[in-house]
Design a protein around this motif. Structure first.
Motif, PDB file in Angstrom:
ATOM      1  N   GLY A  83      -5.247   6.569  13.127  1.00 51.86           N
ATOM      2  CA  GLY A  83      -4.902   6.706  11.721  1.00 51.86           C
ATOM      3  C   GLY A  83      -5.442   8.004  11.150  1.00 51.86           C
ATOM      4  O   GLY A  83      -4.733   8.742  10.454  1.00 51.86           O
ATOM      5  N   LEU A  84      -6.705   8.309  11.470  1.00 55.18           N
ATOM      6  CA  LEU A  84      -7.325   9.520  10.950  1.00 55.18           C
ATOM      7  C   LEU A  84      -6.608  10.773  11.440  1.00 55.18           C
ATOM      8  O   LEU A  84      -6.339  11.704  10.674  1.00 55.18           O
TER       9      LEU A  84
ATOM     10  N   ALA B  61      -8.642   4.235  19.492  1.00 56.41           N
ATOM     11  CA  ALA B  61      -8.902   3.202  18.495  1.00 56.41           C
ATOM     12  C   ALA B  61      -7.947   3.418  17.326  1.00 56.41           C
ATOM     13  O   ALA B  61      -7.741   4.557  16.914  1.00 56.41           O
ATOM     14  N   PRO B  62      -7.348   2.335  16.785  1.00 51.49           N
ATOM     15  CA  PRO B  62      -6.349   2.487  15.719  1.00 51.49           C
ATOM     16  C   PRO B  62      -6.877   3.279  14.522  1.00 51.49           C
ATOM     17  O   PRO B  62      -6.139   4.046  13.913  1.00 51.49           O
TER      18      PRO B  62
ATOM     19  N   ILE C  23      -4.058  -3.614  10.221  1.00 55.29           N
ATOM     20  CA  ILE C  23      -4.673  -3.202   8.972  1.00 55.29           C
ATOM     21  C   ILE C  23      -5.401  -1.871   9.091  1.00 55.29           C
ATOM     22  O   ILE C  23      -5.350  -1.030   8.188  1.00 55.29           O
ATOM     23  N   ASP C  24      -6.027  -1.623  10.258  1.00 55.53           N
ATOM     24  CA  ASP C  24      -6.949  -0.490  10.366  1.00 55.53           C
ATOM     25  C   ASP C  24      -6.306   0.853  10.030  1.00 55.53           C
ATOM     26  O   ASP C  24      -6.796   1.589   9.179  1.00 55.53           O
ATOM     27  N   ALA C  25      -5.183   1.175  10.692  1.00 57.42           N
ATOM     28  CA  ALA C  25      -4.593   2.494  10.466  1.00 57.42           C
ATOM     29  C   ALA C  25      -4.087   2.624   9.028  1.00 57.42           C
ATOM     30  O   ALA C  25      -4.217   3.689   8.414  1.00 57.42           O
ATOM     31  N   ILE C  26      -3.538   1.529   8.483  1.00 56.74           N
ATOM     32  CA  ILE C  26      -3.015   1.611   7.115  1.00 56.74           C
ATOM     33  C   ILE C  26      -4.145   1.843   6.110  1.00 56.74           C
ATOM     34  O   ILE C  26      -4.027   2.649   5.185  1.00 56.74           O
ATOM     35  N   LEU C  27      -5.273   1.150   6.336  1.00 48.24           N
ATOM     36  CA  LEU C  27      -6.406   1.350   5.427  1.00 48.24           C
ATOM     37  C   LEU C  27      -6.819   2.820   5.412  1.00 48.24           C
ATOM     38  O   LEU C  27      -7.124   3.381   4.372  1.00 48.24           O
ATOM     39  N   VAL C  28      -6.818   3.433   6.589  1.00 48.39           N
ATOM     40  CA  VAL C  28      -7.219   4.828   6.675  1.00 48.39           C
ATOM     41  C   VAL C  28      -6.148   5.739   6.077  1.00 48.39           C
ATOM     42  O   VAL C  28      -6.454   6.678   5.336  1.00 48.39           O
ATOM     43  N   LEU C  29      -4.882   5.431   6.347  1.00 49.60           N
ATOM     44  CA  LEU C  29      -3.801   6.338   5.952  1.00 49.60           C
ATOM     45  C   LEU C  29      -3.485   6.253   4.462  1.00 49.60           C
ATOM     46  O   LEU C  29      -3.426   7.271   3.776  1.00 49.60           O
ATOM     47  N   THR C  30      -3.243   5.034   3.955  1.00 48.88           N
ATOM     48  CA  THR C  30      -2.765   4.916   2.578  1.00 48.88           C
ATOM     49  C   THR C  30      -3.557   3.902   1.777  1.00 48.88           C
ATOM     50  O   THR C  30      -3.483   3.917   0.541  1.00 48.88           O
TER      51      THR C  30
END
Lengths: 365, 326
Positions: free
Chosen positions: B147-148, B142-143, B256-263
């Protein structure tokens, strides 16, 4: 120009042999057809010549130079593929110019050669088209054009006209032959169509199950087949085979079938060379055009039969007759009138028959 | 799905017309008309479902973009295209577009290059099946999880990636995500890691379809491996690359998902690509009308880009084989 010799070449795919101990010579400027049914190893042979397939054992020599390990690009040969294999995204011009561009030939020369080939193949108005916009015959000419602009030492043709319709195929046969005579380039042509082989080749190599059966001129292959398989494979309609035996009575050798018996003449006996005894069980082979038919018994038509079916092929009439439970096909004039069930009398041209040993199929006469 | 249905429709028609089944033409035509209606009825449920889940929200989105929407507290009010006119002055909106294009192009370039190269290697490998399975693993994640995972790897205290880059002297003490000049690289790498496998998968399928006789003809023409790749393999891969690029484009435009988690779009908005900004506007500030307008610009550009790509790649010669036929 190149002379080619194939020396004891074997090809295995895994454990399956595709070509077995092939020996074949091809002279400079010669047009050689490799003929055989599908799966006989003819395409493998061609691919080994092109360098697209590894040679399991044996050698292939171009001009007496071993080329087994040369990659295709260094062999200076051109190949025409069964499906043409044109580059779909390139125009006819670029398809034909490809090899020269790779060789970094200058533009003016490329242009001259492509235009020359296009002229020869009547492709000039189509040079800007893409292969998809061409008909089958045009694609095929484009594929040939791609081969000839290079002026290679050797042409390889892999059933190039198999996908054309019958009329165009006949036309292309003569065109190819004329082209080869004009260019005087050595050519090896693979086909399963005996008509192509007989009509075009200087010499034919007949293959079956990976084994070379016979090499010879078209007339040798047709008139003096080396064995029963070649005799049956070449010729349309196929040769008639009758179970016969060689018997001796009153000091004369006779060829006996359950419906007839012929005395062998001195020429036959000379050819048999005393081997009649060991080969008493034979197949007599005779081509449909060498059997004659008559409605009445005459000295020339001594064998009685019954008409099974007739087929009119325009200029010829094929009659299938039953002679004591053996089917015999006769090619005769269309004016011969026969109905199913009619009695007929057959004659055989004794100078044109072939005898094959029944077990091995080896030709005796 | 809709396209497939239309295609099935057309081909059934073609069978009736060209298939040689029709002996009596008028009766055949009647048959065809009848069957077409029959097929139409069969498709009705699917069409209704599609309309309910795609068409209705689409028109609702347009409606929202023209009104001030206040989440049910007050009535929606017409605002004289204010949602739209404001976009022209919205620096973050324009910046968001620029970052999105930068992000998408970087991802696409590396994913396609890497994907094609790895697919070429795998295609010749004896262990292709096992290797493909291994290579596909990132895609199965899962993206948000991806990301996490990368978030921790990038961590400047205990992340091994950070440790590695620091040891090599490439990164300083600051995490790759911690500086506005490198954060974009950080999120691009995650995307490459996760989505290159998709390109590999599609290109591998394409490689199986590259006509062998064309490759061989080119070899006989004198081409080496590299020339053969550019002259025969690549042109024959175009339709497959098109599919891959289109899919990735559309993915990136809603990414959006990975970016929200990353930065979360930081630092200093350096990774606030448009979908992230859209998320802020709609679901942090709850300006649903303005969000709808931004979403529609995304949709419009996606459609235009998709059409351009199809036009560029849809050369008839590259989608069909030229073998056989007369």
């Amino acid at each position: 120009m190149a002379s080619i010799s194939i020396k004891s070449v074997w090809k295995y795919y895994g454990d399956t042999p595709a070509v077995k101990d092939l020996n074949l010579e091809c002279l400079d400027g010669e047009f050689v057809c490799i003929l055989g049914p599908s799966g006989c190893g003819k395409s493998s042979t061609m691919r080994m010549l092109a360098g697209l397939e590894h040679i399991t054992a044996g050698d292939i020599l171009f001009n007496d130079k071993r080329i087994n390990d040369l990659p295709p690009k260094d062999r200076n040969l051109a190949m025409v593929f069964e499906n043409y294999a044109l580059y779909p995204h390139k125009s006819v011009y670029d398809n034909m110019a490809n090899a020269l561009k790779i060789q970094k030939v200058d533009k003016a020369t490329i242009d001259k050669k492509v235009k020359w080939a296009a002229e020869l193949l009547e492709l000039s108005p189509l040079l800007d088209r893409k292969p998809l916009e061409l008909s089958g015959g045009q694609k095929q000419r484009c594929a040939i054009g791609r081969a000839i602009v290079r002026e290679p030492e050797l042409f390889l043709f892999d059933e190039p006209i198999a996908h054309l319709d019958a009329k165009l195929r006949a036309h292309m046969r003569s065109e190819l032959k004329i082209m080869q005579r004009r260019l005087k380039t050595t050519m090896i042509y693979v086909t399963h169509d005996q008509l192509e082989a007989l009509s075009m080749a200087d010499r034919i190599a007949v293959m079956r199950d990976g084994v070379l059966q016979q090499v010879g001129t078209p007339s040798e292959i047709y008139n003096q087949p080396a064995n029963q398989w070649v005799a049956g494979f070449i010729g349309e309609p196929a040769m008639n085979f009758l179970d016969c035996s060689l018997t001796e009575s009153n000091g004369h050798l006779h060829l006996s079938h359950n419906a007839f018996s012929f005395a062998l003449n001195a020429e036959h006996i000379a050819k048999l060379n005393g081997s009649a005894k060991e080969h008493s069980q034979v197949h007599m082979g005779i081509r449909p055009e060498h059997v004659t038919i008559s409605a009445r018994a005459t000295p020339e038509h001594p064998i009685k039969g019954e008409v099974l079916v007739t087929e009119l092929l325009g200029g010829d009439l094929l009659v299938e007759a039953n002679v004591n439970d053996t089917r015999v096909t006769i090619k005769t004039d269309p004016d011969y009138i026969a109905d199913m069930g009619d009695t007929c009398y057959l004659g055989m041209d004794t100078s044109r028959w072939h005898l094959f040993e029944r077990e091995s199929g080896v030709s005796l006469i | 799905m809709k396209d497939q249905l239309t295609e099935a429709f057309v081909s059934t028609k073609a069978i009736f017309r060209d298939g040689g089944l029709v002996i009596d033409a008028p009766a055949g035509a009647r048959n065809a008309a009848l069957s077409n209606r029959f097929y139409f009825y069969l498709m009705m449920p699917a069409i209704i479902v599609l309309a309910a889940i795609t068409l209705y929200p689409f028109f609702w989105l347009i409606y929202m973009s023209l009104h001030t929407v206040d989440l049910g507290l007050a009535d929606d009010t017409w605002n004289n295209l204010k949602n739209w006119t404001r976009l022209g002055r919205d620096r973050k909106f324009q910046e968001g577009w620029w970052l999105l294009l930068k992000y998408s192009s970087l991802c696409m370039f590396f994913e396609v290059t890497l994907g094609v190269m790895i697919a070429l290697i795998l295609n010749r490998s004896r262990y292709e099946k096992i290797l493909v399975t291994i290579f596909l693993m990132p895609m199965m994640m899962a993206p948000v999880i991806a990301g996490l995972v990368w978030y921790y790897m990038y961590n400047s205290t205990f992340g091994w990636y950070h440790w590695l880059m620091q040891s090599l002297g490439i990164l300083g003490d600051k995490s790759i995500l911690g500086s506005s000049s490198t954060a974009m690289i950080g999120i691009v790498m995650v995307d490459i890691w996760q989505w290159t496998p998709l390109i590999i998968l599609i290109v591998l399928a394409g490689l199986k379809r590259v006509p062998r006789d064309q490759l061989e003809a080119n070899m006989v023409d004198g081409a080496g491996d590299i020339r053969n790749f550019f002259q025969v393999t690549l042109p024959n891969l175009y339709p497959f690359l098109l599919i891959a690029i289109l899919l990735r484009f559309m993915d990136n435009f809603r990414f959006i998902d990975a970016i929200l988690v990353l930065t979360g779009g930081g630092p200093a908005n350096s990774t606030k690509i448009l979908p992230t900004y859209l998320f802020d506007v709609s679901f942090s500030f709850f300006k649903l009308g303005r969000g709808a307008a931004i979403a529609l610009t995304l949709l419009a550009v996606t459609i235009v880009l998709g059409m351009i790509l199809v036009r560029v790649f849809e050369r008839p010669s590259s989608t069909r084989s030229n073998s056989g036929g007369t």
